[in-house]
Scaffold this motif. Structure first.
Motif, PDB file in Angstrom:
ATOM      1  N   GLY A   1     -92.408  71.824 110.142  1.00 25.41           N
ATOM      2  CA  GLY A   1     -92.537  71.299 108.796  1.00 25.41           C
ATOM      3  C   GLY A   1     -92.472  72.372 107.727  1.00 25.41           C
ATOM      4  N   ALA A   2     -92.510  73.638 108.144  1.00 21.48           N
ATOM      5  CA  ALA A   2     -92.454  74.748 107.191  1.00 21.48           C
ATOM      6  C   ALA A   2     -91.011  75.063 106.806  1.00 21.48           C
ATOM      7  CB  ALA A   2     -93.119  75.982 107.776  1.00 21.48           C
ATOM      8  N   SER A   3     -90.847  75.798 105.694  1.00 22.94           N
ATOM      9  CA  SER A   3     -89.512  76.193 105.225  1.00 22.94           C
ATOM     10  C   SER A   3     -89.419  77.708 105.127  1.00 22.94           C
ATOM     11  CB  SER A   3     -89.224  75.548 103.863  1.00 22.94           C
ATOM     12  OG  SER A   3     -89.247  74.147 103.941  1.00 22.94           O
ATOM     13  N   ILE A   4     -90.029  78.399 106.060  1.00 20.39           N
ATOM     14  CA  ILE A   4     -90.090  79.862 106.055  1.00 20.39           C
ATOM     15  C   ILE A   4     -88.711  80.454 106.321  1.00 20.39           C
ATOM     16  CG2 ILE A   4     -91.076  81.872 107.229  1.00 20.39           C
ATOM     17  CD1 ILE A   4     -93.511  80.071 107.863  1.00 20.39           C
ATOM     18  N   THR A   5     -88.316  81.427 105.501  1.00 19.78           N
ATOM     19  CA  THR A   5     -87.034  82.103 105.697  1.00 19.78           C
ATOM     20  C   THR A   5     -87.208  83.508 106.272  1.00 19.78           C
ATOM     21  OG1 THR A   5     -87.041  82.954 103.413  1.00 19.78           O
ATOM     22  CG2 THR A   5     -85.991  80.819 103.796  1.00 19.78           C
ATOM     23  N   SER A   6     -88.392  84.096 106.107  1.00 23.19           N
ATOM     24  CA  SER A   6     -88.656  85.443 106.617  1.00 23.19           C
ATOM     25  C   SER A   6     -90.003  85.458 107.329  1.00 23.19           C
ATOM     26  CB  SER A   6     -88.658  86.460 105.465  1.00 23.19           C
ATOM     27  OG  SER A   6     -88.987  87.757 105.934  1.00 23.19           O
ATOM     28  N   LEU A   7     -89.983  85.888 108.595  1.00 20.29           N
ATOM     29  CA  LEU A   7     -91.192  85.881 109.411  1.00 20.29           C
ATOM     30  C   LEU A   7     -91.340  87.207 110.136  1.00 20.29           C
ATOM     31  CD1 LEU A   7     -93.593  84.451 110.819  1.00 20.29           C
ATOM     32  CD2 LEU A   7     -91.947  83.553 112.489  1.00 20.29           C
ATOM     33  N   SER A   8     -92.482  87.862 109.935  1.00 18.98           N
ATOM     34  CA  SER A   8     -92.769  89.104 110.646  1.00 18.98           C
ATOM     35  C   SER A   8     -93.991  88.935 111.536  1.00 18.98           C
ATOM     36  CB  SER A   8     -93.015  90.258 109.664  1.00 18.98           C
ATOM     37  OG  SER A   8     -93.363  91.435 110.387  1.00 18.98           O
ATOM     38  N   LEU A   9     -93.779  89.202 112.821  1.00 19.46           N
ATOM     39  CA  LEU A   9     -94.855  89.185 113.813  1.00 19.46           C
ATOM     40  C   LEU A   9     -94.933  90.536 114.511  1.00 19.46           C
ATOM     41  CD1 LEU A   9     -94.040  85.647 115.225  1.00 19.46           C
ATOM     42  CD2 LEU A   9     -96.118  86.249 113.967  1.00 19.46           C
ATOM     43  N   SER A  10     -94.469  91.566 113.834  1.00 17.45           N
ATOM     44  CA  SER A  10     -94.453  92.910 114.404  1.00 17.45           C
ATOM     45  C   SER A  10     -95.867  93.405 114.701  1.00 17.45           C
ATOM     46  CB  SER A  10     -93.777  93.890 113.436  1.00 17.45           C
ATOM     47  OG  SER A  10     -92.426  93.549 113.249  1.00 17.45           O
ATOM     48  N   SER A  11     -95.957  94.276 115.683  1.00 15.28           N
ATOM     49  CA  SER A  11     -97.209  94.951 116.025  1.00 15.28           C
ATOM     50  C   SER A  11     -98.334  93.968 116.336  1.00 15.28           C
ATOM     51  CB  SER A  11     -97.628  95.885 114.885  1.00 15.28           C
ATOM     52  OG  SER A  11     -96.646  96.867 114.654  1.00 15.28           O
ATOM     53  N   ASN A  12     -97.989  92.981 117.162  1.00 20.02           N
ATOM     54  CA  ASN A  12     -98.994  92.079 117.698  1.00 20.02           C
ATOM     55  C   ASN A  12     -99.065  92.274 119.215  1.00 20.02           C
ATOM     56  OD1 ASN A  12    -100.376  89.927 115.773  1.00 20.02           O
ATOM     57  ND2 ASN A  12     -98.342  90.343 114.938  1.00 20.02           N
ATOM     58  N   ARG A  13     -99.521  91.260 119.944  1.00 15.52           N
ATOM     59  CA  ARG A  13     -99.666  91.384 121.391  1.00 15.52           C
ATOM     60  C   ARG A  13     -98.910  90.296 122.130  1.00 15.52           C
ATOM     61  NH1 ARG A  13    -106.077  93.105 122.173  1.00 15.52           N
ATOM     62  NH2 ARG A  13    -105.991  94.944 120.802  1.00 15.52           N
TER      63      ARG A  13
ATOM     64  N   ASN B   1     -97.234  75.918  95.683  1.00 18.38           N
ATOM     65  CA  ASN B   1     -97.251  77.140  94.880  1.00 18.38           C
ATOM     66  C   ASN B   1     -97.093  78.433  95.678  1.00 18.38           C
ATOM     67  OD1 ASN B   1     -97.902  75.717  92.394  1.00 18.38           O
ATOM     68  ND2 ASN B   1     -99.939  75.418  93.266  1.00 18.38           N
ATOM     69  N   LEU B   2     -97.680  78.486  96.862  1.00 18.70           N
ATOM     70  CA  LEU B   2     -97.689  79.738  97.631  1.00 18.70           C
ATOM     71  C   LEU B   2     -96.319  80.011  98.235  1.00 18.70           C
ATOM     72  CD1 LEU B   2     -99.653  81.993  98.485  1.00 18.70           C
ATOM     73  CD2 LEU B   2    -100.056  80.719 100.595  1.00 18.70           C
ATOM     74  N   VAL B   3     -95.716  81.125  97.831  1.00 18.70           N
ATOM     75  CA  VAL B   3     -94.373  81.473  98.295  1.00 18.70           C
ATOM     76  C   VAL B   3     -94.422  82.550  99.383  1.00 18.70           C
ATOM     77  CG1 VAL B   3     -92.141  82.437  97.579  1.00 18.70           C
ATOM     78  CG2 VAL B   3     -93.381  80.909  96.047  1.00 18.70           C
ATOM     79  N   LYS B   4     -95.387  83.463  99.267  1.00 15.61           N
ATOM     80  CA  LYS B   4     -95.491  84.549 100.233  1.00 15.61           C
ATOM     81  C   LYS B   4     -96.942  84.708 100.681  1.00 15.61           C
ATOM     82  CE  LYS B   4     -94.886  89.549 100.802  1.00 15.61           C
ATOM     83  NZ  LYS B   4     -94.495  90.834 100.140  1.00 15.61           N
TER      84      LYS B   4
ATOM     85  N   GLY C   1    -102.311  75.187 109.371  1.00 16.90           N
ATOM     86  CA  GLY C   1    -102.060  74.703 108.019  1.00 16.90           C
ATOM     87  C   GLY C   1    -100.869  75.359 107.354  1.00 16.90           C
ATOM     88  N   ILE C   2    -100.314  76.405 108.003  1.00 16.61           N
ATOM     89  CA  ILE C   2     -99.130  77.078 107.459  1.00 16.61           C
ATOM     90  C   ILE C   2     -97.987  76.079 107.251  1.00 16.61           C
ATOM     91  CG2 ILE C   2     -97.273  78.702 108.033  1.00 16.61           C
ATOM     92  CD1 ILE C   2     -99.756  80.080 107.068  1.00 16.61           C
ATOM     93  N   ASN C   3     -97.844  75.183 108.200  1.00 15.54           N
ATOM     94  CA  ASN C   3     -96.719  74.238 108.152  1.00 15.54           C
ATOM     95  C   ASN C   3     -96.854  73.201 107.042  1.00 15.54           C
ATOM     96  OD1 ASN C   3     -98.920  73.123 109.457  1.00 15.54           O
ATOM     97  ND2 ASN C   3     -97.695  71.888 110.853  1.00 15.54           N
ATOM     98  N   LYS C   4     -98.002  73.149 106.385  1.00 14.14           N
ATOM     99  CA  LYS C   4     -98.188  72.190 105.302  1.00 14.14           C
ATOM    100  C   LYS C   4     -97.788  72.765 103.941  1.00 14.14           C
ATOM    101  CE  LYS C   4    -102.082  70.006 107.695  1.00 14.14           C
ATOM    102  NZ  LYS C   4    -103.535  69.688 107.622  1.00 14.14           N
ATOM    103  N   ILE C   5     -97.514  74.089 103.909  1.00 12.29           N
ATOM    104  CA  ILE C   5     -97.170  74.740 102.643  1.00 12.29           C
ATOM    105  C   ILE C   5     -95.657  74.673 102.471  1.00 12.29           C
ATOM    106  CG2 ILE C   5     -97.496  76.807 101.244  1.00 12.29           C
ATOM    107  CD1 ILE C   5     -99.613  77.707 103.229  1.00 12.29           C
ATOM    108  N   SER C   6     -95.202  73.668 101.767  1.00 12.50           N
ATOM    109  CA  SER C   6     -93.755  73.444 101.643  1.00 12.50           C
ATOM    110  C   SER C   6     -93.065  74.535 100.837  1.00 12.50           C
ATOM    111  CB  SER C   6     -93.486  72.083 100.991  1.00 12.50           C
ATOM    112  OG  SER C   6     -94.079  72.010  99.702  1.00 12.50           O
ATOM    113  N   SER C   7     -93.819  75.242  99.987  1.00  9.89           N
ATOM    114  CA  SER C   7     -93.226  76.287  99.145  1.00  9.89           C
ATOM    115  C   SER C   7     -93.137  77.640  99.848  1.00  9.89           C
ATOM    116  CB  SER C   7     -94.048  76.451  97.860  1.00  9.89           C
ATOM    117  OG  SER C   7     -95.406  76.776  98.168  1.00  9.89           O
TER     118      SER C   7
END
Length: 204
Positions: free
Chosen positions: A109-121, A65-68, A82-88
């Motif tokens: 295992g994830a199907s992520i199309t958009s990933l933001s890691l801005s402003s981290n370290r 169910n979780l898309v974003k 556990g992010i990689n277990k969310i197929s949606s």
């Protein structure tokens, strides 16, 4: 506070499209696994918190169910397990945290199309940083990190990457033409200070 939110949401019988929570108690350092129990949520946003870790059981029941998922301006030091277990899941935004390293298999295992890691370290990325996202990831933002060298080994296998944002990196060196062999259509590279914009590049 979370217990009260869970109690109230427990009365909602239908699917929740969007749930946003901001400015949690500063004493709350972890998101417990029971927080979203028996709920159906498409978009979850948490911002301005002291959250350092997320119990991976929080995603139980949300795999389809979780898309974003957005956890911004918090204190995460690693990508939630556990992010990689969310197929949606298609969009993951972890901007403004304290992530210093991407562990191998974080996204496998994830199907992520958009990933933001801005402003981290982040100071560097290993070859396996995005393992599992090779055929799915289209937009990647690494702006405002501590990366000094273009993360060529990490991104070279992202076959469908279209947009790469490397804004405001710390003294980054960028051998662009050697490594942009994927289907990249937009590259943003800039360094902004109080007085001037030093670099900006976009590929169309």
């Amino acid at each position: 506070v979370l217990a009260e939110v869970t109690r109230l949401l427990g009365r909602v019988e239908h699917h929740i499209h969007s749930l946003s929570i901001a400015s949690l108690s500063p004493d709350l350092l972890s998101l417990p696994g029971w927080f979203l129990s028996n709920m159906s949520v498409a978009e979850l946003s948490i911002s301005r918190s002291n959250i350092k870790e997320v119990d991976e059981e929080i995603f139980n029941g949300l795999e389809q169910n979780l898309v974003k998922l957005s956890i911004q301006e918090s204190r995460l030091t690693y990508v939630p397990r556990g992010i990689n277990k969310i197929s949606s899941l298609r969009r993951l935004d972890l901007e403004g945290n304290n992530i210093t390293e991407l562990y191998p298999y974080s996204f496998y295992g994830a199907s992520i199309t958009s990933l933001s890691l801005s402003s981290n370290r982040l100071s560097g990325l290993t070859e396996n940083a995005f393992l599992g996202l090779e055929g799915n990831l289209r937009t990647l933002s690494l702006s405002s990190n501590r990366i000094r060298n273009f993360p060529s080994t990490a991104v070279k296998n992202l076959q469908n990457l279209e947009t790469l944002k490397l804004g405001n990196l710390f003294n980054v060196t960028l051998p662009i033409l050697i490594y942009l062999t994927f289907a990249l259509s937009q590259l943003y590279f800039y360094h902004y200070t109080q007085h001037s914009l030093h670099y900006y590049l976009t590929l169309d």
